[in-house]
Structure formats: C-alpha cells, structure tokens
Design a protein around this motif. Structure first.
Motif, PDB file in Angstrom:
ATOM      1  N   SER A   1       0.830  -1.206   0.000  1.00  0.00           N
ATOM      2  CA  SER A   1       0.000   0.000   0.000  1.00  0.00           C
ATOM      3  C   SER A   1       0.866   1.258   0.000  1.00  0.00           C
ATOM      4  O   SER A   1       0.628   2.198  -0.770  1.00  0.00           O
ATOM      5  CB  SER A   1      -0.920  -0.008   1.223  1.00  0.00           C
ATOM      6  OG  SER A   1      -1.664   1.179   1.275  1.00  0.00           O
TER       7      SER A   1
ATOM      8  N   ASP B   1      -6.438  -0.577  -3.099  1.00  0.00           N
ATOM      9  CA  ASP B   1      -6.833  -1.991  -3.032  1.00  0.00           C
ATOM     10  C   ASP B   1      -6.030  -2.728  -1.948  1.00  0.00           C
ATOM     11  O   ASP B   1      -6.594  -3.487  -1.149  1.00  0.00           O
ATOM     12  CB  ASP B   1      -6.604  -2.647  -4.393  1.00  0.00           C
ATOM     13  CG  ASP B   1      -6.984  -4.122  -4.391  1.00  0.00           C
ATOM     14  OD1 ASP B   1      -8.170  -4.430  -4.176  1.00  0.00           O
ATOM     15  OD2 ASP B   1      -6.091  -4.968  -4.592  1.00  0.00           O
TER      16      ASP B   1
ATOM     17  N   LEU C   1      -7.229  -1.625   1.524  1.00  0.00           N
ATOM     18  CA  LEU C   1      -8.502  -2.254   1.902  1.00  0.00           C
ATOM     19  C   LEU C   1      -8.288  -3.694   2.367  1.00  0.00           C
ATOM     20  O   LEU C   1      -8.860  -4.123   3.374  1.00  0.00           O
ATOM     21  CB  LEU C   1      -9.483  -2.242   0.717  1.00  0.00           C
ATOM     22  CG  LEU C   1     -10.162  -0.912   0.384  1.00  0.00           C
ATOM     23  CD1 LEU C   1     -11.030  -1.075  -0.852  1.00  0.00           C
ATOM     24  CD2 LEU C   1     -11.023  -0.431   1.556  1.00  0.00           C
ATOM     25  N   LYS C   2      -7.468  -4.432   1.628  1.00  0.00           N
ATOM     26  CA  LYS C   2      -7.166  -5.818   2.000  1.00  0.00           C
ATOM     27  C   LYS C   2      -6.441  -5.873   3.341  1.00  0.00           C
ATOM     28  O   LYS C   2      -6.702  -6.747   4.173  1.00  0.00           O
ATOM     29  CB  LYS C   2      -6.309  -6.485   0.917  1.00  0.00           C
ATOM     30  CG  LYS C   2      -7.080  -6.812  -0.353  1.00  0.00           C
ATOM     31  CD  LYS C   2      -6.153  -7.403  -1.408  1.00  0.00           C
ATOM     32  CE  LYS C   2      -6.925  -7.728  -2.690  1.00  0.00           C
ATOM     33  NZ  LYS C   2      -6.024  -8.168  -3.776  1.00  0.00           N
TER      34      LYS C   2
ATOM     35  N   GLU D   1      -4.765   3.393  -7.358  1.00  0.00           N
ATOM     36  CA  GLU D   1      -5.776   2.334  -7.388  1.00  0.00           C
ATOM     37  C   GLU D   1      -5.254   1.069  -6.699  1.00  0.00           C
ATOM     38  O   GLU D   1      -5.938   0.467  -5.866  1.00  0.00           O
ATOM     39  CB  GLU D   1      -6.167   2.019  -8.832  1.00  0.00           C
ATOM     40  CG  GLU D   1      -7.332   1.042  -8.927  1.00  0.00           C
ATOM     41  CD  GLU D   1      -7.770   0.803 -10.368  1.00  0.00           C
ATOM     42  OE1 GLU D   1      -8.521  -0.164 -10.582  1.00  0.00           O
ATOM     43  OE2 GLU D   1      -7.373   1.581 -11.268  1.00  0.00           O
ATOM     44  N   MET D   2      -4.011   0.679  -7.023  1.00  0.00           N
ATOM     45  CA  MET D   2      -3.401  -0.496  -6.406  1.00  0.00           C
ATOM     46  C   MET D   2      -3.128  -0.251  -4.914  1.00  0.00           C
ATOM     47  O   MET D   2      -3.288  -1.141  -4.084  1.00  0.00           O
ATOM     48  CB  MET D   2      -2.104  -0.861  -7.119  1.00  0.00           C
ATOM     49  CG  MET D   2      -2.295  -1.349  -8.551  1.00  0.00           C
ATOM     50  SD  MET D   2      -3.173  -2.932  -8.633  1.00  0.00           S
ATOM     51  CE  MET D   2      -1.890  -4.057  -8.108  1.00  0.00           C
TER      52      MET D   2
END
Length: 313
Positions: free
Chosen positions: A284, A298, A301-302, A294-295
C-alpha cells in the motif's frame, strides 16, 4: 504404506496423499490404534506441508486422542509439538504455547534432554511471538545450558541465533551481535544450510535496525538464495518483507514493491495471514509513493480487512 507417504510427501504430493488415504482406510478397518495414530500423524504432517493448517490440526488432534488412549508418551510429545506448530501458522500463539508445555512436561518426566531442548526453543519462540521477550530469553537460556551439557553444536547455533533475535527486538544491539558472532564461529566448523540461512536472515534484520542498510541487503539476499536452494521458501517470508523495508528506506520504490509482492504471494500460498498483513502494508505504501493509487487503495482495503479479522480472532 504409511512409510511410503513420508518418502513421497516432499516430491510427489498427490501420489503420497492417495497412499495416505488408503493407509488410513486399512488402519480404520483393522481397528489398530497404533496404526491409526501413525496414519493420523502422517496426514497431519501432509496437510501442514500444503499449508492447510485447519486440516492439519484436525488430524493431529485425532492422533493425540489415539496416543492418549495408548499412553504413547513419545508419540504425544511429537503430536503436541505438531499441534503447536499448526496453531502458530494460524496466529493462535496462546494455545500454541500450551501444547508445547504439555510436551515439555512429558519430556521432563522421561528425562529426554534432546526433546526438552527442542521444546524449550519452541516455547521461547511462542513467547517471542507474543512480544514477551523476557520469558522468551529465559527459556532459550535454559535450552542453551542443556545443549552445552549434551554437546549439541547445531542446537547451540540455533539458540545463539534465537537469542540474538531477542536482543535485536529489545534494541540491545551489542548483545545481539555477540550472539550472532558466536553462531557464526560455530557455523564455520559445522556447516548447515538451514542454520546458515537463518543466521543471514536474522543478522540482516539486525543490520536493518542498526541502519546499516547495504550490509542488511547483502545478508538478506544471502538468506533468500540459500532458502531457495534448500526449498525452504516459507522461511523467505520474513526475508522479503525485510528486504522491502530496507529498499523502501533507500527510496528504491520499485524494487521495494517487488519484494513486498513476493512476500504477499508467498504468504498467500502458505496461508500465513500475519505475513500477508505485513506485505500488504508495504505494498500500500510503495504503490502510493509510486502514484499507483488504485493499487495502493486496493492493498490498503485488503490490509484493513485482514487486520480486523486477526484482531477479532
């Protein structure tokens, strides 16, 4: 058939599993508790190898039940250790250490010094995972004393490395270096690839904490290469996370991101959620600094989802 499973487990997994299932079927039909306990133990080891830790626990619990009925104390020492190892991989450190203490109690009653040393190190490592470094050091020092008595040189190397890691965590870097130097001296005359990889890995971590970044990268890469050579890839989880951290510190963001990605892919493959979390945190951060938002989002969030799951558990 059960012996054949162990011969094939590391090279032909599917074939070994089919034989293990057939061996268990025969053992069930024979109603022989000794055979059953051996078959349950083998399947527990198989599932641990393929990182299905819930199934591993189930079969080791079956083995424990059979060995308790048989009063098979030697078998129970092994089963308690195996259960502790599987629980460790699931992050259940409290129950992990309880099984090690059960194994220790039996080994002490049998005056089995070799088993005691191994179990004491497991207990110490479990307390270290709970951030209880004083207890971890206490049990490693007991193991160190016993290993000196019986002349277990490879055991001494491993214990010196473990003590060095504890001193690293408590920021006693001078003491950590002393233990790593002792391990290194013994490794010169007692070569062992597994211990050598562990030495480089832990020394790399210490050098990272001492801000000696180039030296840290050298030792971490040495550990990665040795682990790949001996097919001990699960041991590289910490190495790739540490490598990512050092490269991140050096602002080599692309290479840091690659290291974190390798750590994440490995941890997913092994089902290790603790290291997944560490890798996602690094991914992150590096994705964000590389402006790949965007990555980065993601991965974040994970990370949060995984962190919440582990905290709830």
């Amino acid at each position: 058939m059960n012996d054949a499973v162990w011969e094939l487990m590391f090279t032909e997994k599917e074939k070994s599993f089919k034989i293990a299932q057939k061996a268990l079927e025969i053992a069930v039909n024979s109603k022989n508790l000794y055979s059953l306990s051996d078959c349950y133990n083998t399947l527990g080891a198989y599932y641990y190898l393929i990182a299905d830790f819930q199934s591993s626990i189930k079969y080791h619990q079956n083995a424990m039940e059979a060995r308790t009925k048989l009063n098979d104390t030697k078998g129970l020492i092994s089963t308690y250790n195996n259960l502790g190892s599987a629980l460790k991989e699931l992050g259940d450190y409290k129950n992990e250490v309880e099984y090690y203490f059960k194994a220790l109690k039996i080994s002490e009653s049998k005056r089995d010094t070799i088993s005691q040393c191994s179990i004491l190190n497991n207990i110490a490592d479990a307390f270290k995972r709970q951030d209880n470094y004083s207890k971890a050091e206490h049990y490693h020092l007991i193991a160190l004393e016993l290993r000196n008595i019986i002349g277990d040189v490879k055991g001494l190397i491993g214990t010196y490395i473990n003590l060095g890691a504890i001193k690293d965590h408590t920021k006693e870097f001078k003491e950590a270096n002393k233990y790593y130097n002792q391990a290194n001296e013994l490794l010169k005359t007692n070569p062992d690839n597994y211990l050598l990889a562990k030495y480089h890995s832990n020394l790399g971590s210490l050098l990272k904490d001492e801000n000696k970044l180039d030296e840290a990268i050298h030792h971490i890469n040495e550990a990665i290469l040795i682990n790949e050579k001996i097919v001990s890839n699960s041991s590289n989880l910490v190495n790739y996370v540490n490598l990512g951290t050092v490269l991140h510190e050096q602002r080599d963001l692309k290479k840091a991101n690659e290291a974190y990605r390798k750590a994440y892919d490995l941890s997913k493959g092994f089902g290790n959620k603790q290291w997944q979390k560490q890798a996602l945190h690094g991914l992150s951060s590096t994705y964000a600094e590389l402006k790949n938002y965007e990555m980065a989002f993601d991965a974040r969030l994970k990370y949060d989802e995984l962190n919440d799951t582990l905290r709830n558990k």
